[in-house]
Scaffold this motif. Structure first.
Motif, mmCIF file in Angstrom:
data_model
loop_
_atom_site.group_PDB
_atom_site.id
_atom_site.type_symbol
_atom_site.label_atom_id
_atom_site.label_comp_id
_atom_site.label_asym_id
_atom_site.label_seq_id
_atom_site.Cartn_x
_atom_site.Cartn_y
_atom_site.Cartn_z
ATOM 1 N N ASN A 220 -55.350 -6.303 -32.226
ATOM 2 C CA ASN A 220 -55.759 -6.521 -30.927
ATOM 3 C C ASN A 220 -56.071 -8.101 -30.833
ATOM 4 N N ILE A 221 -55.809 -8.782 -29.692
ATOM 5 C CA ILE A 221 -56.399 -9.999 -29.438
ATOM 6 C C ILE A 221 -56.903 -10.179 -28.252
ATOM 7 N N PRO A 222 -57.983 -11.443 -28.162
ATOM 8 C CA PRO A 222 -58.260 -12.097 -29.160
ATOM 9 C C PRO A 222 -58.941 -11.367 -30.254
ATOM 10 N N ALA A 223 -58.891 -12.004 -31.455
ATOM 11 C CA ALA A 223 -59.834 -11.651 -32.483
ATOM 12 C C ALA A 223 -60.271 -12.733 -33.366
ATOM 13 N N ILE A 224 -61.464 -12.595 -33.687
ATOM 14 C CA ILE A 224 -62.141 -13.686 -34.625
ATOM 15 C C ILE A 224 -62.548 -13.112 -35.966
ATOM 16 N N VAL A 225 -62.141 -13.723 -37.016
ATOM 17 C CA VAL A 225 -62.324 -13.150 -38.029
ATOM 18 C C VAL A 225 -62.973 -14.204 -39.133
ATOM 19 N N LEU A 226 -63.980 -13.878 -39.780
ATOM 20 C CA LEU A 226 -64.752 -14.879 -40.558
ATOM 21 C C LEU A 226 -64.653 -14.719 -41.956
ATOM 22 N N PHE A 227 -63.922 -15.629 -42.757
ATOM 23 C CA PHE A 227 -63.556 -15.740 -44.102
ATOM 24 C C PHE A 227 -64.752 -16.286 -44.896
ATOM 25 N N GLN A 228 -64.825 -16.039 -46.094
ATOM 26 C CA GLN A 228 -65.610 -16.947 -47.227
ATOM 27 C C GLN A 228 -65.037 -16.347 -48.493
ATOM 28 N N ASP A 229 -64.633 -17.440 -49.095
ATOM 29 C CA ASP A 229 -64.036 -17.278 -50.538
ATOM 30 C C ASP A 229 -63.062 -16.116 -50.535
ATOM 31 N N GLY A 230 -62.247 -16.156 -49.525
ATOM 32 C CA GLY A 230 -61.064 -15.283 -49.404
ATOM 33 C C GLY A 230 -61.361 -13.939 -48.859
ATOM 34 N N LYS A 231 -62.585 -13.606 -48.603
ATOM 35 C CA LYS A 231 -62.864 -12.290 -48.459
ATOM 36 C C LYS A 231 -63.538 -12.192 -46.668
ATOM 37 N N TYR B 87 -54.756 -15.490 -31.534
ATOM 38 C CA TYR B 87 -54.353 -15.393 -30.319
ATOM 39 C C TYR B 87 -52.882 -15.442 -29.836
ATOM 40 N N ALA B 88 -52.650 -15.455 -28.706
ATOM 41 C CA ALA B 88 -51.315 -15.546 -28.150
ATOM 42 C C ALA B 88 -51.171 -16.467 -26.981
ATOM 43 N N ASP B 89 -50.189 -17.234 -26.671
ATOM 44 C CA ASP B 89 -50.441 -18.010 -25.561
ATOM 45 C C ASP B 89 -50.382 -17.159 -24.203
ATOM 46 N N TRP B 90 -49.809 -16.042 -24.181
ATOM 47 C CA TRP B 90 -49.694 -15.320 -23.238
ATOM 48 C C TRP B 90 -50.885 -14.459 -22.807
ATOM 49 N N CYS B 91 -51.773 -13.985 -23.768
ATOM 50 C CA CYS B 91 -53.054 -13.541 -23.739
ATOM 51 C C CYS B 91 -54.043 -14.176 -22.798
ATOM 52 N N VAL B 92 -54.321 -13.565 -21.615
ATOM 53 C CA VAL B 92 -55.260 -14.202 -20.740
ATOM 54 C C VAL B 92 -56.518 -14.129 -21.378
ATOM 55 N N PRO B 93 -57.290 -12.996 -21.769
ATOM 56 C CA PRO B 93 -58.601 -13.210 -22.467
ATOM 57 C C PRO B 93 -58.692 -13.949 -23.559
ATOM 58 N N CYS B 94 -57.531 -14.417 -24.304
ATOM 59 C CA CYS B 94 -57.393 -15.445 -25.441
ATOM 60 C C CYS B 94 -57.743 -16.854 -24.864
ATOM 61 N N ARG B 95 -57.627 -17.105 -23.501
ATOM 62 C CA ARG B 95 -58.095 -18.416 -22.977
ATOM 63 C C ARG B 95 -59.433 -18.663 -22.674
ATOM 64 N N LEU B 96 -60.128 -17.561 -22.827
ATOM 65 C CA LEU B 96 -61.766 -17.651 -22.698
ATOM 66 C C LEU B 96 -62.288 -18.093 -24.355
ATOM 67 N N MET B 97 -61.739 -18.032 -25.056
ATOM 68 C CA MET B 97 -62.222 -18.328 -26.571
ATOM 69 C C MET B 97 -62.476 -19.709 -26.729
ATOM 70 N N PRO B 98 -61.627 -20.675 -26.634
ATOM 71 C CA PRO B 98 -61.913 -21.978 -26.834
ATOM 72 C C PRO B 98 -63.078 -22.499 -26.503
#
Length: 99
Positions: free
Chosen positions: A66-77, A20-31
């Motif tokens: 692009n942000i917001p972006a959600i990335v799911l990791f497991q074992d570094g992948k 996310y970024a503080d200036w990103c309006v859509p990012c504020r919808l993610m929390p």
């Protein structure tokens, strides 16, 4: 921070990263969305936030353009990623696929 980030995402426990970024309006919808995910998967997944303005190198390494972006990791992948505001149901499906 890069070493700490790599140590976290290399865990066998799934890690959901909110870019996310503080200036990103859509990012504020993610929390609130991530809070709902956390309530259901608290014991199984770790959720962290990465500000792309403070840590652009981490975002670049994770191919976040692009942000917001959600990335799911497991074992570094990377097991799943979504750009834009994600729905709880989409994140839940991705988590259930690896749990």
């Amino acid at each position: 921070m890069i070493k700490r980030f790599n140590r976290i995402v290399n865990s066998s426990r799934p890690v959901l990263v909110d870019f996310y970024a503080d200036w990103c309006v859509p990012c504020r919808l993610m929390p609130p969305i991530l809070k709902e995910v956390k309530e259901e998967f608290r014991k199984h997944v770790r959720i962290i936030k990465v500000n792309v303005d403070h840590y652009p190198d981490i975002a670049t390494n994770c191919k976040v353009q692009n942000i917001p972006a959600i990335v799911l990791f497991q074992d570094g992948k990377i097991h799943w990623s979504g750009k834009g505001v994600q729905q709880v149901s989409d994140i839940t499906i991705a988590l259930r696929d690896i749990l």
